[in-house]
Design an enzyme around this catalytic site. Structure first.
Site, mmCIF file in Angstrom:
data_model
loop_
_atom_site.group_PDB
_atom_site.id
_atom_site.type_symbol
_atom_site.label_atom_id
_atom_site.label_comp_id
_atom_site.label_asym_id
_atom_site.label_seq_id
_atom_site.Cartn_x
_atom_site.Cartn_y
_atom_site.Cartn_z
ATOM 1 C CD GLU A 84 -3.003 1.131 0.407
ATOM 2 O OE1 GLU A 84 -3.253 0.051 -0.160
ATOM 3 O OE2 GLU A 84 -3.631 2.186 0.205
ATOM 4 C CG ASP A 85 1.397 3.003 3.189
ATOM 5 O OD1 ASP A 85 0.463 3.359 2.453
ATOM 6 O OD2 ASP A 85 1.282 2.814 4.408
#
Ligand code: MN
Length: 714
Positions: free
Chosen positions: A76-77
């Site tokens: 996600e990051d």
């Protein structure tokens, strides 16, 4: 800050050196990809996955779960891909990380409590492996522990979501300590004034309460020794949120909350009978408060919590709440599902294990666990295998049975939305109406005024609401169609005899006919004609004499497109006088197997049974027809011929056709220069299929012919 060695210390009692090496590898990986990222607290981002992993390690979860804890934010990051995760840590971990990435995209902003249940179900449904949910809860717990660094607006949002979604999920899995901590943290951020006031008042009484707690514990312990009941007594302060809820629910002041401390007797024995023995000991010691005894052993809570609860009038005349349970029940109460991963030395996890049974029961696991050793790593759960949860454009969650399509979604909004639905967007991309909805999809319906449902939809809809609405519509539509077709056919038949249907419909004769045919209304009569059950000629016969009828038929002889069946050599079972014409798509010729279609106001159209258009037609409007040729007639048929482009080839084809005594009505020739071939379309008039086959055979014998065949409709 938690260090990798702290985590390794936590797990060395139950993980192998190989598994510990895997955790170290995940640590190195996550440290590298999160490099340079900073949390709002000012700490390196790495602290977050480390703490999450630490929480999971304290719960003694398996190695894949711990590795996932370390990696849960990487996809996600950071620039990390799932493929990289799979390459380095295997399919299992990649699957878990993927699940977490998907759940991470759900945000719950509704203030309505009743809607929260659907969100919880959606998260459960997306947690196709229970370990996904465990990591998600640990992730949320650490975020709640560090929530003070978020801006206030976000604090409120996240705290509310935690209270509405994640604390109940922790409760559902039976992890009491986590539910308690999540609730207290949420309470603190949602209503800081109430929280700190409560904390202050609890603290103020602390010394006095500690003294009181010890006193009660000693009395119970002494009594247990005397009755030869083995076990330990715990006295624990209730958590703030539960005190607060009690004050609110019972509308009482803090000073009126007697039982700030809950006492627990945890028996050494695993014998349920001993719990009841301990209960009668307590009730003999102190007077029970009527109506406060609850037997969660005989009737466990939905999350399988078991205990005896009673409230008694304690030593100084105050109410004391006491819970009695066995050690196994206690473990379940504190760790819930996680209790099953707790490593127990010398204890094999057996398939028949009572607790495993209970867990499987709780999680509704359908498949058999083949190998108990695989149980820990392959536990795939589907809590709601039959349901799918999707978002409306407004962000509400709707539940559907698995296999539901945008059609079901459309009808769930409103019947009109269903009826006029022409398409759907899922996650902003157009999908076909037969698309099966997936958990977490955002669905938007595209409608168009005047659009109508199609019979095909019955194949794609699964909800009973959609199905019955579509069925109703189709039924009404068909009735309307046959009504108007019946009206058309009957009117034509009356016109033929210079009669007016309008006058006849109200006549005594018509009433008589309807009675004979057991029809209750004139509309029934019209629709019966439209469906092909009654011949319009049969009706008209009642209104004209024999001779008159014959005279009319003579008058009728004029060229027209629609001709009675006998003129074109086709009979319709039970409907000899209906207007019949051949379909332009497949041009049936005698010898072909044929079928009739009752069109709307245009008589019966005859197709070959192999015509692809027949498949799409309403089967209820199809009627049996058969060839009935009295004298030779010509039937139109199209032939396609492909041949090499050589001198005289067209003339050779023409003479081959003419030699079979067949007229060429039209010819259309295209030369294909790229491969030096010619494609010809011939419109022919033939008497029947055999004659046509002879033509094809004759053409095929011409030199230079590549293929010759009948033109099939597409
Ligand atoms: Mn996270």
């Amino acid at each position: 800050m938690l260090r990798i060695n702290d985590i390794l210390d936590k797990v060395q009692s139950y993980l192998s050196p190989d598994q510990m090496a895997m955790i170290e590898k995940a640590y190195v990986f996550t440290a590298a990809v999160h490099q340079g990222q900073i949390r709002l607290s000012g700490e390196p981002y790495l602290t977050h996955p480390m703490e999450v992993c630490g929480i999971l390690a304290d719960m003694k979860l398996d190695v894949a779960t711990l590795v996932t804890g370390l990696l849960h934010d990487t996809v996600e990051d950071t620039l990390t891909t799932l493929d990289q995760i799979e390459e380095n840590f295997g399919k299992d971990v990649a699957f878990l990380v993927d699940g977490l990435t998907k759940i991470g995209k759900i945000t719950f902003e509704s203030k309505e409590k009743r809607k929260a249940e659907n969100y919880r179900k959606m998260i459960l449904a997306m947690s196709t492996d229970i370990r996904i949910l465990m990591v998600k809860l640990a992730d949320r717990l650490h975020n709640m522990r560090t929530l003070q660094f978020q801006p206030q607006e976000k604090q409120l949002l996240i705290a509310q979501e935690t209270l509405d979604l994640y604390a109940p999920l922790a409760n559902r899995l039976g992890i009491n300590w986590m539910k308690t901590e999540l609730e207290d943290l949420s309470f603190r951020f949602l209503d800081f004034d109430a929280y700190s006031e409560l904390a202050r008042r609890v603290a103020k009484k602390q010394d006095k309460r500690r003294e009181y707690t010890n006193q009660v514990k000693q009395i119970i312990q002494r009594e247990m020794e005397r009755s030869n009941i083995k076990g330990r007594v715990e006295g624990r302060a209730k958590h703030f949120y539960s005190i607060y809820q009690k004050m609110k629910e019972q509308n009482i002041d803090f000073d009126e909350v007697y039982d700030l401390t809950a006492f627990r007797i945890i028996l050494d024995s695993d014998n349920v009978k001993d719990c009841y023995e301990a209960l009668s000991m307590i009730h003999a010691l102190w007077k029970p408060v009527p109506g406060r005894f609850k037997d969660y052993i005989a009737m466990p809570k939905a999350n399988h919590y078991q205990s005896l609860h009673t409230t008694v009038i304690g030593p100084s005349g105050e109410r004391v709440e006491i819970q009695i349970r066995t050690q196994a029940m206690h473990e379940w109460a504190e760790d819930g599902i996680a209790a099953h991963w707790l490593y127990k030395e010398g204890r094999e996890i057996s398939k028949d294990d009572e607790e495993i049974k209970r867990l499987r029961d709780l999680l509704d696991i359908q498949q058999e666990v083949q190998n108990p050793r695989e149980f820990m790593s392959s536990l795939k759960i589907a809590l709601f295998p039959e349901e799918v949860y999707v978002f409306t454009p407004k962000g509400e969650v709707k539940a559907f049975p698995k296999g539901a399509t945008p059609i079901d979604f459309a009808y769930s909004i409103h019947t009109d939305v269903g009826h006029t639905c022409i398409g759907a967007k899922v996650n902003r991309a157009i999908v076909p109406l037969k698309y099966q909805l997936q958990n977490g999809d955002s669905v938007e319906i595209i409608t168009q005024a005047g659009h109508h449902p199609s019979k095909d939809w019955l194949k794609y809809a699964v909800t009973s609401k959609a199905l019955s609405k579509i069925r109703n519509w189709v039924k009404t539509e068909e009735l309307e169609k046959s009504l108007s077709l019946g009206q058309d056919l009957l009117e034509k038949e009356f016109k033929k005899h210079n009669l007016k249907l309008g006058t006849a419909s109200k006549s005594v004769e018509m009433q008589q006919i309807m009675k004979e045919l057991h029809l209750s209304s004139f509309e029934d009569l019209l629709s019966s004609i439209g469906y092909g059950r009654i011949s319009p000629k049969h009706i008209v016969r009642h209104f004209v004499g024999e001779g008159e009828e014959k005279k009319d038929e003579v008058v009728e002889k004029k060229p027209r497109k629609d001709r009675p069946g006998e003129e074109i050599g086709v009979s319709l079972t039970g409907l000899d006088d209906i207007m019949i014409r051949f379909a332009k798509c497949c041009h049936p010729i005698p010898g072909d197997e044929i079928i009739g279609y009752i069109s709307r106001g245009r008589g019966v159209i005859v197709h070959t049974t192999s015509c692809p258009h027949v498949r799409d037609m309403d089967p209820e409007r199809l009627v049996n027809v058969h060839w009935n040729i009295k004298d030779k007639k010509d039937y139109q048929v199209d032939m396609k011929v492909v041949c090499h482009d050589s001198k005289g080839v067209l003339a050779a084809i023409s003479s081959a056709i003419s030699a079979q005594d067949v007229n060429i009505e039209s010819a259309d020739v295209t030369t294909n220069n790229s491969n030096n071939t010619v494609t010809c379309f011939f419109g022919l008039n033939v008497g029947n299929l055999n004659q046509f086959k002879d033509v094809v055979d004759a053409v095929k014998r011409v030199r230079g012919i590549i293929s010759a065949e009948r033109v099939k409709p597409s």
